[in-house]
Enzyme design. Structure first.
Site, PDB file in Angstrom:
ATOM      1  N   GLU A 170     -29.586 -35.337 -92.414  1.00 33.86           N
ATOM      2  CA  GLU A 170     -28.917 -36.427 -93.115  1.00 33.86           C
ATOM      3  C   GLU A 170     -28.443 -35.969 -94.484  1.00 33.86           C
ATOM      4  OE1 GLU A 170     -32.054 -39.294 -92.991  1.00 33.86           O
ATOM      5  OE2 GLU A 170     -33.128 -38.448 -94.686  1.00 33.86           O
TER       6      GLU A 170
ATOM      7  N   HIS B 271     -39.046 -35.382 -97.874  1.00 39.17           N
ATOM      8  CA  HIS B 271     -38.195 -36.126 -98.808  1.00 39.17           C
ATOM      9  C   HIS B 271     -38.623 -37.580 -98.874  1.00 39.17           C
ATOM     10  CE1 HIS B 271     -36.409 -36.864 -94.838  1.00 39.17           C
ATOM     11  NE2 HIS B 271     -36.011 -38.021 -95.344  1.00 39.17           N
TER      12      HIS B 271
ATOM     13  N   HIS C 183     -38.057 -35.143 -90.896  1.00 37.46           N
ATOM     14  CA  HIS C 183     -37.443 -35.398 -89.590  1.00 37.46           C
ATOM     15  C   HIS C 183     -37.405 -34.119 -88.760  1.00 37.46           C
ATOM     16  CE1 HIS C 183     -36.312 -39.168 -91.339  1.00 37.46           C
ATOM     17  NE2 HIS C 183     -35.448 -38.618 -92.177  1.00 37.46           N
TER      18      HIS C 183
ATOM     19  N   ARG D  26     -43.872 -39.884 -90.928  1.00 34.51           N
ATOM     20  CA  ARG D  26     -44.402 -40.206 -92.252  1.00 34.51           C
ATOM     21  C   ARG D  26     -45.541 -39.256 -92.595  1.00 34.51           C
ATOM     22  NH1 ARG D  26     -44.644 -45.565 -90.207  1.00 34.51           N
ATOM     23  NH2 ARG D  26     -42.701 -46.682 -90.633  1.00 34.51           N
TER      24      ARG D  26
END
Length: 316
Positions: free
Chosen positions: A115, A172, A97, A192
């Site tokens: 996150e 991740h 991200h 992605r």
């Protein structure tokens, strides 16, 4: 405001989703490929709705716009946090991200996405992908181009109760057989890197974002430290996982009756196990596994009674 805001979750179907959200939380999910419960959300892709009380039918986004006092007058165009439960029935794509600055420039003003994950449940021997082995951007790009995923991606073992902090830039992926509660910035931007060459229901491979992934990945990888600190109080064990500029996260394990003070601008809660009662000035609100609620600014003193485990988060 002395009333909790209980929220109705939104469900998102995913190619990697399953049935754990129904099987473990008794949610009425839309299909056997339901991957995400957006539990506390003001994001336009899945806004939560208040279930009852004076704000019944309002979304969190509407309250953020119209009643900023409920959130301590916090500044910002968008509600900053998003709480999800993810059911990884199969492997998620390997992803990364962007940070706020990159997302603002490249994703139409969207927030970046830092996150964290609390592992609610996972199969025996489960793993997750967390980081990579490349020492330079060139090495990273070369391994991606050649498909050398085994040597590039770091796999780490996981078990229920583990907590991982995943800052923007961290490569991740959750892997098969994992159920997690995710606290994140309110963003839906994902790049992605690799998707196992899967095809969707229409026979198409999902889009990859190789150039952007290389742009935003932290190289070399750096493990984000988590220093879990627990303290025992009357009737509760509190484990503090992380403080960051984006959010703070704790686990509250209540056994009996415990008294609290809500002195943050606002707090988000998800009940991940057990059941009990939230008590405030003579008002009793039953809560059980799968409940999600916000305690607004000025909620002040309250108590929790029962046998239950909650994940609490807030931003200051």
């Amino acid at each position: 405001m002395n009333q909790p805001l209980f929220l109705k979750p939104i469900f998102q179907e995913r190619i990697w989703g399953g049935t754990a959200l129904r099987d473990q939380f008794d949610y009425n999910i839309p299909s056997d490929h339901t991957g995400e419960c957006w539990a506390i959300s003001a994001h336009p892709n899945g806004p939560s709705v208040v279930e009852d009380g004076p704000f019944s039918g309002k979304t969190v986004a509407e309250l953020w716009e119209e009643r900023r006092d409920l959130f301590g007058g916090m500044k910002g165009e968008v509600f900053p946090l998003l709480t999800k439960i993810l059911d990884a029935s199969t492997d998620l794509s390997v992803q990364v991200h962007p940070n706020d600055e990159y997302a603002r420039i490249n994703e139409n003003g969207e927030l970046g996405k830092t996150e964290c994950w609390y592992i609610i449940d996972c199969k025996q021997g489960a793993e997750m992908i967390y980081g990579h082995t490349a020492q330079s951007k060139k090495e990273f790009a070369d391994k991606v181009e050649k498909g050398e995923w085994t040597s590039l991606l770091r796999r780490v073992p996981i078990q229920p109760g583990d907590f991982f902090f995943v800052p923007s830039g961290t490569v991740h992926a959750l892997c098969e057989g994992t159920l997690v509660l995710e606290t994140q910035q309110s963003s839906d931007t994902t790049y992605r890197v690799y998707d196992y060459d899967r095809i969707d229901a229409e026979g198409n491979k999902r889009e990859l974002h190789i150039e952007k992934s290389i742009d935003v990945s932290t190289i070399p990888h750096v493990d984000a430290p988590v220093e879990s600190i627990s303290r025992e109080m009357n009737g509760v064990r509190i484990t503090h996982f992380v403080d960051s500029s984006f959010f703070s996260v704790e686990k509250w394990e209540v056994s009996g009756t415990a008294d609290f003070q809500q002195n943050k601008p606002f707090m988000l809660f998800s009940v991940i196990d057990g059941e009990g009662v939230l008590k405030k000035e003579g008002k009793h609100s039953p809560i059980k596994r799968g409940a999600h609620f916000i305690l607004p600014n000025g909620f002040d003193e309250f108590s929790l009674e029962g046998q239950l485990t909650l994940i609490a988060s807030w931003k200051e």
